[in-house]
Design a protein around this motif. Structure first.
Motif, PDB file in Angstrom:
ATOM      1  N   TRP A  77      31.964  45.939  37.321  1.00 38.82           N
ATOM      2  CA  TRP A  77      33.193  46.409  37.961  1.00 38.82           C
ATOM      3  C   TRP A  77      32.955  47.020  39.330  1.00 38.82           C
ATOM      4  O   TRP A  77      33.898  47.263  40.072  1.00 38.82           O
ATOM      5  CB  TRP A  77      33.911  47.426  37.082  1.00 38.82           C
ATOM      6  CG  TRP A  77      34.193  46.966  35.678  1.00 38.82           C
ATOM      7  CD1 TRP A  77      33.976  47.670  34.541  1.00 38.82           C
ATOM      8  CD2 TRP A  77      34.762  45.730  35.254  1.00 38.82           C
ATOM      9  NE1 TRP A  77      34.356  46.943  33.432  1.00 38.82           N
ATOM     10  CE2 TRP A  77      34.848  45.741  33.852  1.00 38.82           C
ATOM     11  CE3 TRP A  77      35.193  44.585  35.928  1.00 38.82           C
ATOM     12  CZ2 TRP A  77      35.350  44.686  33.101  1.00 38.82           C
ATOM     13  CZ3 TRP A  77      35.694  43.520  35.180  1.00 38.82           C
ATOM     14  CH2 TRP A  77      35.772  43.576  33.799  1.00 38.82           C
ATOM     15  N   ASN A  78      31.694  47.256  39.691  1.00 38.00           N
ATOM     16  CA  ASN A  78      31.397  47.893  40.970  1.00 38.00           C
ATOM     17  C   ASN A  78      30.781  46.947  41.991  1.00 38.00           C
ATOM     18  O   ASN A  78      30.354  47.402  43.050  1.00 38.00           O
ATOM     19  CB  ASN A  78      30.465  49.093  40.769  1.00 38.00           C
ATOM     20  CG  ASN A  78      31.214  50.333  40.334  1.00 38.00           C
ATOM     21  OD1 ASN A  78      31.916  50.946  41.120  1.00 38.00           O
ATOM     22  ND2 ASN A  78      31.089  50.679  39.063  1.00 38.00           N
ATOM     23  N   VAL A  96      28.440  36.082  35.288  1.00 42.92           N
ATOM     24  CA  VAL A  96      29.702  36.791  35.140  1.00 42.92           C
ATOM     25  C   VAL A  96      30.145  37.316  36.500  1.00 42.92           C
ATOM     26  O   VAL A  96      29.318  37.778  37.294  1.00 42.92           O
ATOM     27  CB  VAL A  96      29.572  37.980  34.159  1.00 42.92           C
ATOM     28  CG1 VAL A  96      30.953  38.517  33.786  1.00 42.92           C
ATOM     29  CG2 VAL A  96      28.789  37.588  32.919  1.00 42.92           C
ATOM     30  N   ILE A  97      31.443  37.255  36.765  1.00 41.11           N
ATOM     31  CA  ILE A  97      31.976  37.824  38.008  1.00 41.11           C
ATOM     32  C   ILE A  97      33.333  38.459  37.715  1.00 41.11           C
ATOM     33  O   ILE A  97      34.108  37.950  36.889  1.00 41.11           O
ATOM     34  CB  ILE A  97      32.116  36.746  39.105  1.00 41.11           C
ATOM     35  CG1 ILE A  97      32.453  37.393  40.451  1.00 41.11           C
ATOM     36  CG2 ILE A  97      33.153  35.689  38.729  1.00 41.11           C
ATOM     37  CD1 ILE A  97      32.352  36.430  41.634  1.00 41.11           C
ATOM     38  N   ALA A  98      33.586  39.587  38.345  1.00 42.29           N
ATOM     39  CA  ALA A  98      34.891  40.244  38.222  1.00 42.29           C
ATOM     40  C   ALA A  98      35.899  39.539  39.127  1.00 42.29           C
ATOM     41  O   ALA A  98      35.557  39.059  40.210  1.00 42.29           O
ATOM     42  CB  ALA A  98      34.782  41.716  38.597  1.00 42.29           C
ATOM     43  N   VAL A  99      37.142  39.480  38.678  1.00 38.29           N
ATOM     44  CA  VAL A  99      38.239  38.931  39.481  1.00 38.29           C
ATOM     45  C   VAL A  99      39.079  40.103  39.956  1.00 38.29           C
ATOM     46  O   VAL A  99      39.562  40.893  39.141  1.00 38.29           O
ATOM     47  CB  VAL A  99      39.108  37.954  38.658  1.00 38.29           C
ATOM     48  CG1 VAL A  99      40.247  37.417  39.505  1.00 38.29           C
ATOM     49  CG2 VAL A  99      38.249  36.808  38.130  1.00 38.29           C
ATOM     50  N   ARG A 100      39.238  40.236  41.275  1.00 39.84           N
ATOM     51  CA  ARG A 100      39.932  41.380  41.856  1.00 39.84           C
ATOM     52  C   ARG A 100      41.078  40.936  42.755  1.00 39.84           C
ATOM     53  O   ARG A 100      40.976  39.936  43.465  1.00 39.84           O
ATOM     54  CB  ARG A 100      38.974  42.245  42.684  1.00 39.84           C
ATOM     55  CG  ARG A 100      37.956  42.997  41.880  1.00 39.84           C
ATOM     56  CD  ARG A 100      37.230  44.005  42.773  1.00 39.84           C
ATOM     57  NE  ARG A 100      36.302  44.800  42.009  1.00 39.84           N
ATOM     58  CZ  ARG A 100      35.058  44.434  41.726  1.00 39.84           C
ATOM     59  NH1 ARG A 100      34.602  43.281  42.187  1.00 39.84           N
ATOM     60  NH2 ARG A 100      34.280  45.215  41.004  1.00 39.84           N
ATOM     61  N   ASP A 101      42.124  41.740  42.727  1.00 37.96           N
ATOM     62  CA  ASP A 101      43.199  41.615  43.705  1.00 37.96           C
ATOM     63  C   ASP A 101      43.162  42.887  44.528  1.00 37.96           C
ATOM     64  O   ASP A 101      43.696  43.911  44.132  1.00 37.96           O
ATOM     65  CB  ASP A 101      44.540  41.458  42.994  1.00 37.96           C
ATOM     66  CG  ASP A 101      45.688  41.243  43.966  1.00 37.96           C
ATOM     67  OD1 ASP A 101      45.419  41.072  45.166  1.00 37.96           O
ATOM     68  OD2 ASP A 101      46.851  41.262  43.526  1.00 37.96           O
ATOM     69  N   GLY A 102      42.488  42.834  45.666  1.00 39.36           N
ATOM     70  CA  GLY A 102      42.240  44.065  46.428  1.00 39.36           C
ATOM     71  C   GLY A 102      41.297  44.954  45.645  1.00 39.36           C
ATOM     72  O   GLY A 102      40.206  44.547  45.251  1.00 39.36           O
TER      73      GLY A 102
END
Length: 478
Positions: A77-78, A96-102
């Motif tokens: 998450w960081n 694995v990769i986090a998906v972020r909107d901003g």
């Protein structure tokens, strides 16, 4: 309904299959609580973990605990990069990769070797897929956003002990005119189990200077589930439109602004919901409130969350835990106790190392994250309660202590700090001088001048008590 990249907006199974073709492996799309949103078609026999995850529609709780304890989720998450979990005797290799909107985490993409090694460009493909997944996961999130807002509002209502009449959301609903019925409805909307005890945890985030890191070496030295895990090199070569440049590993970077604070709260909320089934979270400004369910006879259900709160890397977090509330009516008292703990930790950090050069600041430069339970800070919390009550009365009074603190504010002098150190040292000028980092003769001179200028006679027990109260109030904050 529109289309994105040839896929119907919100078509998560189609997205999973498309990403699987790009990556050359099996794909699972998960929400921030490790629940399965979609998975790609099964062309080969899945490894045991993928099978358990798909059948249960969520990552098994013991596996979530394992990954959380190893620090995997904190890393995921960081970072904006791809995190690799090498294959071992139990499971196939995973990217694995986090998906972020901003700054908001929408979920994550998991790629597992599907009967053959992942493609050479799998990490690059997964980064591209994470950007393409944003509108799809945003669409999925939007459908649930109204319900999430209602849950948060219900949590706040319970924590603040609102009555039916105070909440306009139900003002027209005569079926909930009784406070008890109102609380029961709020509990249902919040997802709480009636009759189950909960402890309230409060985390308050503040900006700080943090050390940046090269994305190719983030998590160096950390081990996940007994296996070395790392961020795949090159994660900064294709930055998303909202990603920030990665700072030099040796340059302190100030983290400030609500976006940075909210990102820290995102991480804490994710860790809390993964910590134990039934954890409920709600935000207020820079604070996150967490309701942690307690097992029968358990007195410290949030204890396991405190290390995660202490270890955030993008700010300073003060975390307090209140006593277990036996029922809904005791939740406000647990919240109040947890918030008092946060204030105690904040004031400890604000005091920092004492100096003799001025009245000091409340910035707490160099402060580090801290966490505690209420029973660990009872005396300091009790003092804060007393000062809260005394403060309004003190402002209506006058006398030597008022004159001294006003002089310090107007002229930047250190009479108040000197007197406070002297009182804290029980009148031992040698100890007080060391606390202030000044010569003992300097301290004696200041104490003498305080008596001459303001009439503050520290041989008088009444004035000593008033000085102690007034100086504590001068640095007292809510």
């Amino acid at each position: 309904m529109g289309e994105v990249g040839g896929l119907r907006l919100g078509d998560l199974p189609g997205l999973a299959n498309t990403v699987a073709d790009l990556v050359g492996g099996a794909i699972t799309i998960e929400d921030p609580q490790s629940r399965v949103l979609a998975y790609s078609r099964l062309e080969h026999e899945p490894d045991p973990m993928r099978r358990l995850t798909i059948l249960g529609q969520e990552v098994p709780r013991w596996r979530v605990h394992e990954l959380r304890e190893s620090g995997f989720f904190r890393t995921l998450w960081n970072t904006d990069g791809v995190v690799r979990l090498p294959a071992d005797g139990r499971y196939a290799e995973r990217l694995v990769i986090a998906v972020r909107d901003g700054s908001e985490v929408l979920g994550s993409l998991w790629a597992a070797a599907d009967g053959r090694p992942l493609a050479a460009g799998a990490a690059e493909a997964l980064r591209t897929a994470a950007r393409a997944a944003v509108p799809h996961l945003s669409h999925h999130r939007t459908w649930g956003r109204a319900a999430a807002r209602a849950r948060e509002e219900a949590v706040h209502a319970l924590l603040e002990h609102r009555t039916y009449a105070e909440d306009s959301a139900y003002a027209e609903d005569s079926a909930y005119a009784e406070d008890r019925a109102y609380a029961a409805r709020a509990a249902r909307e919040a997802g709480l189990v009636p009759g189950r005890p909960y402890a309230v945890m409060v985390a308050e985030v503040h900006p700080s200077a943090v050390m940046g890191a090269d994305p190719s070496t983030v998590v160096g030295g950390e081990v996940y589930g007994g296996r070395a895990a790392r961020v795949v090199p090159g994660s900064s070569s294709l930055p998303s439109p909202t990603s920030a440049p990665v700072p030099s590993p040796v340059s302190p970077v100030p983290v400030s602004g609500s976006a940075s604070e909210q990102r820290v709260l995102d991480v804490l909320a994710l860790q809390a919901t993964a910590y134990r089934p039934g954890c409920v979270t709600a935000r207020t400004g820079r604070r996150l409130h967490v309701l942690v369910p307690a097992a029968e006879g358990e007195t410290d259900p949030a204890r396991g969350l405190l290390p995660a709160a202490r270890s955030v890397s993008r700010g300073v977090v003060f975390t307090g835990v209140g006593p277990v509330a036996a029922d809904l009516s005791e939740l406000p008292a647990s919240r109040e106790a947890a918030e008092l703990v946060v204030r105690v930790l904040r004031q400890r950090a604000a005091r920092g190392p004492a100096t003799g050069d001025g009245p000091g600041t409340a910035a707490g430069a160099g402060a580090v994250s801290a966490a505690a339970a209420y029973d660990e800070v009872v005396p300091e919390a009790a003092l804060l309660r007393v000062l809260d009550r005394v403060g309004p009365l003190w402002e209506t009074l006058s006398g030597p202590v008022h004159a001294m603190t006003e002089h310090d504010r107007a002229h930047g002098s250190a009479y108040g700090a000197s007197v406070a150190a002297y009182l804290d040292a029980f009148g031992d000028t040698g100890v007080a001088a060391r606390l202030l980092n000044v010569h003992a003769n300097t301290l004696r001179y200041r104490l003498r001048r305080a008596r001459e200028l303001f009439g503050l006679d520290l041989d008088d027990p009444t004035l000593r008590l008033l000085a102690d109260i007034g100086l504590r109030l001068a640095r007292h904050t809510r």
